[in-house]
Design a protein around this motif. Structure first.
Motif, PDB file in Angstrom:
ATOM      1  N   GLY B 112       0.835  -1.191   0.000  1.00 26.35           N
ATOM      2  CA  GLY B 112       0.000   0.000   0.000  1.00 26.35           C
ATOM      3  C   GLY B 112       0.870   1.240   0.000  1.00 26.35           C
ATOM      4  O   GLY B 112       1.824   1.344  -0.779  1.00 26.35           O
ATOM      5  N   ASN B 113       0.574   2.171   0.916  1.00 26.11           N
ATOM      6  CA  ASN B 113       1.338   3.411   0.993  1.00 26.11           C
ATOM      7  C   ASN B 113       2.483   3.350   1.993  1.00 26.11           C
ATOM      8  O   ASN B 113       3.032   4.379   2.376  1.00 26.11           O
ATOM      9  CB  ASN B 113       0.390   4.575   1.302  1.00 26.11           C
ATOM     10  CG  ASN B 113      -0.476   4.897   0.085  1.00 26.11           C
ATOM     11  OD1 ASN B 113       0.044   5.164  -0.992  1.00 26.11           O
ATOM     12  ND2 ASN B 113      -1.794   4.820   0.254  1.00 26.11           N
ATOM     13  N   ALA B 114       2.817   2.167   2.432  1.00 27.28           N
ATOM     14  CA  ALA B 114       3.989   1.968   3.297  1.00 27.28           C
ATOM     15  C   ALA B 114       4.889   0.954   2.618  1.00 27.28           C
ATOM     16  O   ALA B 114       4.747  -0.245   2.805  1.00 27.28           O
ATOM     17  CB  ALA B 114       3.556   1.487   4.677  1.00 27.28           C
ATOM     18  N   ILE B 390      -1.889  -1.630  16.652  1.00 31.13           N
ATOM     19  CA  ILE B 390      -3.013  -2.366  16.069  1.00 31.13           C
ATOM     20  C   ILE B 390      -3.121  -1.951  14.610  1.00 31.13           C
ATOM     21  O   ILE B 390      -3.463  -0.809  14.297  1.00 31.13           O
ATOM     22  CB  ILE B 390      -4.338  -2.063  16.804  1.00 31.13           C
ATOM     23  CG1 ILE B 390      -4.184  -2.365  18.302  1.00 31.13           C
ATOM     24  CG2 ILE B 390      -5.478  -2.883  16.197  1.00 31.13           C
ATOM     25  CD1 ILE B 390      -5.388  -1.931  19.130  1.00 31.13           C
ATOM     26  N   ASN B 391      -2.768  -2.872  13.736  1.00 32.38           N
ATOM     27  CA  ASN B 391      -2.819  -2.603  12.305  1.00 32.38           C
ATOM     28  C   ASN B 391      -4.288  -2.677  11.886  1.00 32.38           C
ATOM     29  O   ASN B 391      -4.872  -3.736  11.810  1.00 32.38           O
ATOM     30  CB  ASN B 391      -1.971  -3.626  11.549  1.00 32.38           C
ATOM     31  CG  ASN B 391      -1.893  -3.338  10.067  1.00 32.38           C
ATOM     32  OD1 ASN B 391      -2.211  -2.236   9.612  1.00 32.38           O
ATOM     33  ND2 ASN B 391      -1.495  -4.342   9.302  1.00 32.38           N
ATOM     34  N   GLN B 420      -2.576   2.843  10.427  1.00 31.67           N
ATOM     35  CA  GLN B 420      -3.240   2.686   9.131  1.00 31.67           C
ATOM     36  C   GLN B 420      -2.263   3.051   8.019  1.00 31.67           C
ATOM     37  O   GLN B 420      -2.618   3.730   7.063  1.00 31.67           O
ATOM     38  CB  GLN B 420      -4.502   3.563   9.068  1.00 31.67           C
ATOM     39  CG  GLN B 420      -5.550   3.125  10.062  1.00 31.67           C
ATOM     40  CD  GLN B 420      -6.763   4.023  10.090  1.00 31.67           C
ATOM     41  OE1 GLN B 420      -7.386   4.134  11.131  1.00 31.67           O
ATOM     42  NE2 GLN B 420      -7.116   4.653   8.980  1.00 31.67           N
ATOM     43  N   ALA B 421      -1.045   2.569   8.186  1.00 30.78           N
ATOM     44  CA  ALA B 421       0.008   2.945   7.243  1.00 30.78           C
ATOM     45  C   ALA B 421      -0.254   2.392   5.854  1.00 30.78           C
ATOM     46  O   ALA B 421       0.105   3.011   4.852  1.00 30.78           O
ATOM     47  CB  ALA B 421       1.371   2.466   7.757  1.00 30.78           C
ATOM     48  N   ALA B 426       2.580   7.610   5.945  1.00 27.46           N
ATOM     49  CA  ALA B 426       3.104   8.241   7.156  1.00 27.46           C
ATOM     50  C   ALA B 426       1.984   8.761   8.044  1.00 27.46           C
ATOM     51  O   ALA B 426       2.015   8.593   9.273  1.00 27.46           O
ATOM     52  CB  ALA B 426       4.060   9.379   6.772  1.00 27.46           C
ATOM     53  N   ASP B 427       0.976   9.401   7.449  1.00 28.65           N
ATOM     54  CA  ASP B 427      -0.118   9.947   8.242  1.00 28.65           C
ATOM     55  C   ASP B 427      -0.798   8.871   9.078  1.00 28.65           C
ATOM     56  O   ASP B 427      -1.252   9.117  10.198  1.00 28.65           O
ATOM     57  CB  ASP B 427      -1.174  10.590   7.325  1.00 28.65           C
ATOM     58  CG  ASP B 427      -0.641  11.847   6.654  1.00 28.65           C
ATOM     59  OD1 ASP B 427       0.390  12.374   7.133  1.00 28.65           O
ATOM     60  OD2 ASP B 427      -1.237  12.276   5.649  1.00 28.65           O
TER      61      ASP B 427
END
Lengths: 567, 567
Positions: B112-114, B390-391, B420-421, B426-427
């Motif tokens: 995803g975004n990580a 907690i992912n 919620q990476a 990052a956010d």
């Protein structure tokens, strides 16, 4: 004299980006790997397609002897000399396999003052292309055995239900795709795998990666799309009905291509005097087709006046395969051939042994000359000019050298020059370079040895007779069956890749000089539908070398800075 | 949402040289490989030795489930968030093995975004380090079998006469050095090699390269000289008198080190938002020690305020081995531990299956909480602060998340934050990053789990009881014999590397949650004299995975530009 690695290490390297730009690559057409290596991006290919092309010089040699003829030294020395003479020149060479590097000869980057530098980077991994071939090859092998395992374990119907894939019913006794390793590992020549609950159990083998059909695919592909198509066509096995199973059918072709996406890019390095050199792929010339890649040639020819490449072993091996296999794939034929010989090697062909080899022996030289004469004639029958390069050793006498020069001219050589590139670098090969430049003025009408359109049997006969001097070719019962099968699979019009000893022009390493009148035995034929040739086995040819009694790795080490000792 | 590779490809990459310089490397301390990768030169180590060191954050997880916990996503997301908060931060991660990449999970570069980008470079070869480990490992294997072959063929006396080497009289039945391949290749688990005239014939196996002791050597070495010494100590076989034969004695250690001279340098890459990441080595945490390298940590800690690394699988696996094996070699202990959990995974520990896993189920969550509680307690017994991450998945309910947060605090967590990476980069990990920063203020008094000086048996008992909750440890007859032998060889005071299932805190993958009171069976012990640990096998642990019924490679392909499809 300093050792090869000492000479390499004291060389003042130019930044590889400068070499690339000087060769005519644009900044976005290559990626530097440190300051010593660069990968050339294939986006350069369309741009170069429209360019006028340089001339191709193919370096070959007489039949190899244990004394070493110095073909790579001569190729690199010639490149260095042409560069020093102001020519835009690039060498295209194969990446050394770790098998020979650790097995016998140590480095394979030239030697003395004719080297590709840094030599230890070339000899070890470079940019990882050979490892990528091993990885892609072995993924297909693992995929075959996994499919066998799951289909057998579950049965076809249940397999399909659970996986959503159609059962392939591969015959475990008819898997034709071996595994590979880039080492000389005798113990893996003949193995049984899948013991215990990991079956089906079956007999198979590892080849050295240089012998992988995938290595040939990489070397013969014109671009990524061509490579992807060829990988899909790789014949992996037969099913229980005798139907061919390809990499495409197994669903592994895409992943194999993904593994090779960087390996398809040639790696740019430099000679000791800063001439560019493209290193790419590494098929051996005895058990494979023995030449660097079509893509590297294409790039080098599009950017240079002269390209120097070499075919492995003698002119019956890599040179023949360049002309009859690679040239068909690339459309590029040689404009001039350099044929490397030494006094020692010719005496060795007359049976002189190591203890006597350094002494003058004109009678032996005259006898051994038959081998050089055969190779000169071999090159000439392709319609190509040939310059004989006598790689001079310190104890060679002027008389013998002069005799050899005259004999080579009489045998049909267009020119003969001494080369002392090992000792003197570019200066040692200047005369050779000038002779090559002169030769390149000639108009050449290239003649291939055989016409694959006439069918495999006809090609085999032509190759045996014209390529090796055999009186005839004899197929074993197994080879006859394989021939029929290959014809049925549509491979009848492919060129031949002969797997044959390099130690004789014939199939028998004991036959020195220029044997003739022998029967060439073909014990097996193998369709390489991806590479686009049929491998013919002239006797029991090992596709996995073994380490000798005192292997090359014994002398290698690193110091605390990571600098390698012993090359 | 876009696929991982689509996100990776649309990321605007910074030139890796900029990343390197920003991290504090001098221009002669790294070599760029294109604009996306750089090798860090080990000459940086002496300079950094004198520098103040950053803090080490070690990311671990609850016991893995088939649903995936997202530990690497969390590690990378945390790094991205710390970077965005202005911290000098670097991630230290392992290089993915091709085994899992083509076997199960596709990419292993986050998601995803990580992500570490370009993700396809990380997933395929990168800078070739894993291939180098395979090559060096298999050179030793080929060397053993070649020596066996020649000594047997010639007899000891004649062998010595011809080679000048002393005969080693290796017992072919007591070779303890397998071959390796970086693939999931079930058929190579149990094989017979050296058939025909290539013998001696013997039973052996291939392990996956991640399980190679040489991979552990590379990961645990402090510098080149240390690596060279460790390679020399590798135990390869026993001779016919039962004496150990090392790589040094076989004369292959120097060449192995030469093969690894670039692989010992970590590779610098970047996260999606331009934070540096050092990729180095790839030992699995079930069949090996499961952590990135000592050298990468050393470089990262010398140049950054915070380093984020991860141990493979649950805290009983990679985290334990970081604390008891790697920390002994490096002297670096964690300053804060992040423990990753998900609602789904905890429900899975209570027996909820895939079809029910997305529904709210507080009873199952409460039951599965035992696993998270165990891991929290496990980290705390090392004297370390623990932040539970907690992912969060899209269908997680606020009620259940809130319940879990409270339960984790009650179980002893120093902090609990949602991450919620994957969705938000990052956010999505900013709260987690802030909690980690707070945690890093604590003074930590690290307590290892056992003291190797007390001897192997004592270490095994401590590890079984305190590390897994077993009531006792039980050695098979074979393991008892091996224990005696290892003691005789001087290995009695080495730490333990447990080869154990990752799917349970115990040795039995069926025991979910927090099992206790079980007997831990040790079926084998193996001295890893080069890596510096003793591997204990808790049951029959496969050191070579197999491809599943529908392997990951099926969906991979390239387009005509060489861009990969299907990651």
């Amino acid at each position: 004299m300093l050792s090869d690695i000492q000479i390499s290490r004291q060389t003042e390297l130019r930044a590889i980006a400068d070499i690339a730009v000087q060769m005519g690559l644009k900044p976005d057409e290559f990626r530097s790997y440190g300051v010593t290596r660069a990968k050339v991006d294939l986006q350069v290919l369309p741009r170069l397609a429209a360019q006028p092309k340089g001339k191709m010089v193919l370096v070959t040699a007489i039949t190899p002897t244990p004394f070493g003829e110095g073909k790579t030294v001569t190729s690199i020395g010639l490149t260095q000399a042409l560069h020093q003479l102001g020519k835009r020149v690039c060498a295209c060479l194969r990446q050394p396999s770790m098998g020979p590097v650790f097995g016998i000869k140590g480095g394979a980057a030239g030697g003395g003052n004719a080297q590709i530098v840094p030599m230890e980077e070339l000899n070890l991994h470079l940019t990882g292309d050979i490892h990528a071939v091993s990885a892609a090859h072995n993924l297909a092998a693992a995929a075959i055995d996994a499919r066998l395992h799951h289909e057998q374990r579950l049965g076809a119907e249940e397999f399909t239900r659970q996986s959503g894939l159609i059962a392939l019913n591969i015959d475990p006794q008819r898997v034709v795709w071996n595994r590979v390793m880039d080492h000389n590992d005798r113990a893996l020549r003949n193995i049984r795998i899948g013991l215990g609950n990991n079956g089906p159990e079956r007999q198979c083998s590892f080849d050295i990666t240089a012998a992988s059909e995938l290595m040939a695919v990489l070397a013969l592909s014109r671009d990524l799309a061509d490579m992807r198509t060829r990988i899909g066509n790789l014949l992996l096995a037969f099913d229980e009905q005798g139907q061919a199973i390809t990499a495409e059918q197994l669903g592994v072709a895409g992943a194999m291509a993904a593994i090779l996406r960087e390996a398809i890019e040639p790696t740019l390095m430099q000679t000791i005097n800063g001439a560019p050199c493209l290193i790419h792929t590494g098929p051996f010339a005895n058990i494979a087709h023995g030449n660097s890649s079509v893509i590297a040639d294409e790039i080098a020819l599009g950017l240079n006046e002269i390209v120097v490449t070499e075919g492995g072993f003698g002119s019956d091996m890599g040179f023949e395969k360049f002309c009859n296999i690679k040239a068909r794939a690339s459309g590029v034929t040689p404009d001039c051939v350099v044929l490397v010989a030494t006094l020692k090697a010719l005496k060795s062909h007359a049976g002189v042994t190591a203890s006597e080899i350094n002494y003058p022996n004109l009678a032996a030289l005259q006898q051994g000359m038959s081998n050089l004469a055969w190779h000169i004639a071999n090159v000439k029958q392709y319609g190509l000019p040939v310059v004989v390069a006598i790689n001079r050793f310190p104890d060679d006498t002027a008389d013998e050298l002069e005799w050899l020069r005259t004999a080579a001219i009489e045998a049909g050589a267009d020119a003969v020059e001494l080369s002392q590139a090992f000792a003197d670098g570019a200066d040692g090969a200047t005369d050779l370079a000038k002779a090559v430049i002169t030769c390149l003025q000639q108009q050449v009408a290239f003649l291939p040895l055989y016409n694959p359109d006439e069918g495999l049997m006809q090609s085999l006969q032509q190759l045996a007779r014209r390529g090796y001097g055999a009186s005839e070719v004899e197929l074993s019962t197994q080879a006859q069956q394989q021939l029929a099968q290959i014809e049925a699979l549509g491979g009848n019009h492919l060129p031949i890749c002969m797997a044959k000893t390099q130690m004789s022009i014939s199939h028998d390493p004991r036959l020195k000089g220029a044997p003739s009148g022998f029967v060439l035995p073909i014990v097996g034929l193998k369709l390489n539908a991806g590479a686009g040739f049929v491998t013919a086995f002239a006797g029991n040819i090992m596709t996995m070398p073994g380490l000798g009694i005192k292997p090359g790795y014994l002398k290698l080490d690193i110091d605390d800075n990571g600098d390698i000792q012993g090359f």
